[in-house]
Design a protein around this motif. Sequence first.
Motif, PDB file in Angstrom:
ATOM      1  N   ILE A  28       0.840  -1.201   0.000  1.00 32.67           N
ATOM      2  CA  ILE A  28       0.000   0.000   0.000  1.00 32.67           C
ATOM      3  C   ILE A  28       0.874   1.251   0.000  1.00 32.67           C
ATOM      4  CG2 ILE A  28      -1.703   1.308   1.340  1.00 32.67           C
ATOM      5  CD1 ILE A  28      -2.845  -1.358   2.275  1.00 32.67           C
ATOM      6  N   ALA A  29       1.998   1.192   0.707  1.00 32.15           N
ATOM      7  CA  ALA A  29       2.918   2.336   0.706  1.00 32.15           C
ATOM      8  C   ALA A  29       3.488   2.570  -0.697  1.00 32.15           C
ATOM      9  CB  ALA A  29       4.036   2.107   1.709  1.00 32.15           C
ATOM     10  N   LEU A  30       3.816   1.488  -1.402  1.00 32.11           N
ATOM     11  CA  LEU A  30       4.302   1.645  -2.784  1.00 32.11           C
ATOM     12  C   LEU A  30       3.230   2.261  -3.673  1.00 32.11           C
ATOM     13  CD1 LEU A  30       6.191  -1.718  -3.376  1.00 32.11           C
ATOM     14  CD2 LEU A  30       7.173   0.569  -3.222  1.00 32.11           C
ATOM     15  N   TYR A  31       1.998   1.784  -3.524  1.00 36.89           N
ATOM     16  CA  TYR A  31       0.898   2.333  -4.327  1.00 36.89           C
ATOM     17  C   TYR A  31       0.685   3.811  -3.999  1.00 36.89           C
ATOM     18  CZ  TYR A  31      -3.745   3.109  -6.178  1.00 36.89           C
ATOM     19  OH  TYR A  31      -4.819   3.618  -6.863  1.00 36.89           O
ATOM     20  N   THR A  32       0.750   4.143  -2.711  1.00 33.70           N
ATOM     21  CA  THR A  32       0.565   5.538  -2.301  1.00 33.70           C
ATOM     22  C   THR A  32       1.694   6.415  -2.835  1.00 33.70           C
ATOM     23  OG1 THR A  32      -0.565   4.787  -0.301  1.00 33.70           O
ATOM     24  CG2 THR A  32       0.252   7.029  -0.289  1.00 33.70           C
ATOM     25  N   ALA A  33       2.904   5.868  -2.842  1.00 31.74           N
ATOM     26  CA  ALA A  33       4.031   6.646  -3.373  1.00 31.74           C
ATOM     27  C   ALA A  33       3.875   6.877  -4.876  1.00 31.74           C
ATOM     28  CB  ALA A  33       5.339   5.924  -3.096  1.00 31.74           C
ATOM     29  N   GLU A  34       3.338   5.898  -5.584  1.00 27.54           N
ATOM     30  CA  GLU A  34       3.184   6.031  -7.035  1.00 27.54           C
ATOM     31  C   GLU A  34       2.039   6.965  -7.401  1.00 27.54           C
ATOM     32  OE1 GLU A  34       3.420   5.709 -11.080  1.00 27.54           O
ATOM     33  OE2 GLU A  34       4.899   5.065  -9.624  1.00 27.54           O
ATOM     34  N   THR A  35       0.892   6.809  -6.743  1.00 28.14           N
ATOM     35  CA  THR A  35      -0.302   7.550  -7.159  1.00 28.14           C
ATOM     36  C   THR A  35      -0.550   8.807  -6.344  1.00 28.14           C
ATOM     37  OG1 THR A  35      -1.730   6.278  -5.699  1.00 28.14           O
ATOM     38  CG2 THR A  35      -1.416   5.443  -7.940  1.00 28.14           C
ATOM     39  N   GLY A  36       0.016   8.884  -5.146  1.00 26.70           N
ATOM     40  CA  GLY A  36      -0.243  10.040  -4.294  1.00 26.70           C
ATOM     41  C   GLY A  36      -1.594   9.964  -3.608  1.00 26.70           C
ATOM     42  N   ALA A  37      -2.178   8.766  -3.518  1.00 22.38           N
ATOM     43  CA  ALA A  37      -3.480   8.585  -2.879  1.00 22.38           C
ATOM     44  C   ALA A  37      -3.358   8.841  -1.380  1.00 22.38           C
ATOM     45  CB  ALA A  37      -4.000   7.175  -3.128  1.00 22.38           C
ATOM     46  N   THR A  38      -4.330   9.564  -0.836  1.00 24.82           N
ATOM     47  CA  THR A  38      -4.280   9.886   0.589  1.00 24.82           C
ATOM     48  C   THR A  38      -4.926   8.808   1.456  1.00 24.82           C
ATOM     49  OG1 THR A  38      -6.326  11.153   0.383  1.00 24.82           O
ATOM     50  CG2 THR A  38      -4.248  12.353   0.155  1.00 24.82           C
ATOM     51  N   TRP A  39      -5.739   7.957   0.894  1.00 22.71           N
ATOM     52  CA  TRP A  39      -6.407   6.920   1.683  1.00 22.71           C
ATOM     53  C   TRP A  39      -5.416   5.857   2.151  1.00 22.71           C
ATOM     54  CZ3 TRP A  39      -5.776   2.038   0.002  1.00 22.71           C
ATOM     55  CH2 TRP A  39      -5.483   1.849  -1.345  1.00 22.71           C
ATOM     56  N   GLY A  40      -4.256   5.775   1.523  1.00 27.35           N
ATOM     57  CA  GLY A  40      -3.282   4.749   1.867  1.00 27.35           C
ATOM     58  C   GLY A  40      -2.769   4.857   3.290  1.00 27.35           C
ATOM     59  N   VAL A  41      -2.642   6.086   3.791  1.00 28.61           N
ATOM     60  CA  VAL A  41      -2.126   6.277   5.145  1.00 28.61           C
ATOM     61  C   VAL A  41      -3.106   5.710   6.172  1.00 28.61           C
ATOM     62  CG1 VAL A  41      -1.420   8.005   6.844  1.00 28.61           C
ATOM     63  CG2 VAL A  41      -0.827   8.314   4.442  1.00 28.61           C
ATOM     64  N   VAL A  42      -4.391   5.989   5.981  1.00 27.80           N
ATOM     65  CA  VAL A  42      -5.401   5.470   6.906  1.00 27.80           C
ATOM     66  C   VAL A  42      -5.452   3.947   6.844  1.00 27.80           C
ATOM     67  CG1 VAL A  42      -7.858   5.486   7.460  1.00 27.80           C
ATOM     68  CG2 VAL A  42      -6.737   7.591   6.717  1.00 27.80           C
ATOM     69  N   ALA A  43      -5.372   3.391   5.649  1.00 24.99           N
ATOM     70  CA  ALA A  43      -5.400   1.935   5.493  1.00 24.99           C
ATOM     71  C   ALA A  43      -4.181   1.292   6.161  1.00 24.99           C
ATOM     72  CB  ALA A  43      -5.447   1.572   4.014  1.00 24.99           C
ATOM     73  N   MET A  44      -3.012   1.899   5.988  1.00 21.58           N
ATOM     74  CA  MET A  44      -1.806   1.342   6.606  1.00 21.58           C
ATOM     75  C   MET A  44      -1.878   1.389   8.132  1.00 21.58           C
ATOM     76  SD  MET A  44       1.325   2.582   4.147  1.00 21.58           S
ATOM     77  CE  MET A  44       0.884   4.295   4.096  1.00 21.58           C
ATOM     78  N   LEU A  45      -2.360   2.491   8.686  1.00 21.39           N
ATOM     79  CA  LEU A  45      -2.473   2.603  10.141  1.00 21.39           C
ATOM     80  C   LEU A  45      -3.480   1.602  10.700  1.00 21.39           C
ATOM     81  CD1 LEU A  45      -2.316   6.458  10.734  1.00 21.39           C
ATOM     82  CD2 LEU A  45      -0.654   4.741  11.424  1.00 21.39           C
ATOM     83  N   SER A  46      -4.612   1.449  10.039  1.00 20.22           N
ATOM     84  CA  SER A  46      -5.622   0.517  10.552  1.00 20.22           C
ATOM     85  C   SER A  46      -5.152  -0.931  10.414  1.00 20.22           C
ATOM     86  CB  SER A  46      -6.962   0.730   9.847  1.00 20.22           C
ATOM     87  OG  SER A  46      -6.822   0.549   8.460  1.00 20.22           O
ATOM     88  N   LEU A  47      -4.466  -1.263   9.332  1.00 21.30           N
ATOM     89  CA  LEU A  47      -3.942  -2.622   9.187  1.00 21.30           C
ATOM     90  C   LEU A  47      -2.885  -2.939  10.245  1.00 21.30           C
ATOM     91  CD1 LEU A  47      -3.589  -3.234   5.356  1.00 21.30           C
ATOM     92  CD2 LEU A  47      -4.814  -4.634   7.003  1.00 21.30           C
TER      93      LEU A  47
END
Length: 136
Positions: free
Chosen positions: A50-69
């Motif tokens: 998810i961090a790689l995807y967030t780094a590539e796309t700049g999606a902000t939902w990735g941080v919340v998903a990573m913290l909850s996981l």
Amino acid sequence: MSAFEIVLLMVAAVHALAAAMVIHRMIVGPTILDRAVAVDLLTVLLVMGIALYTAETGATWGVVAMLSLTACAFVATLAVARFVAREELRGGRPGTAAEDTPTSTGAHDAIHVTPSHPDFHGADPGRGSTREEEGA
């Protein structure tokens, strides 16, 4: 394709290979601890993906998903550790840990002090004591 995208693809390929090995350990693992570590590592790999995807796309939902996981993985690790600790306490026998801990007191003996108890200092157990009676 930029150099950043090539590096992300190489890291994703390494993650896929690591995930395949972790899934193998999760299936084959001889003990429950092997499987628990494999699930933890798979969660870490998912968070890294998810961090790689967030780094590539700049999606902000990735941080919340990573913290909850990671929070869920932490709670799951604690639950497995507690389960394994109880199993080791019992020596693999069925039953509860409370049955295996012998005590010399009854259920309420440790709570209620009786006149024959050494910690009893003369107060009426039914009524309690006041500061005036103690001389304070």
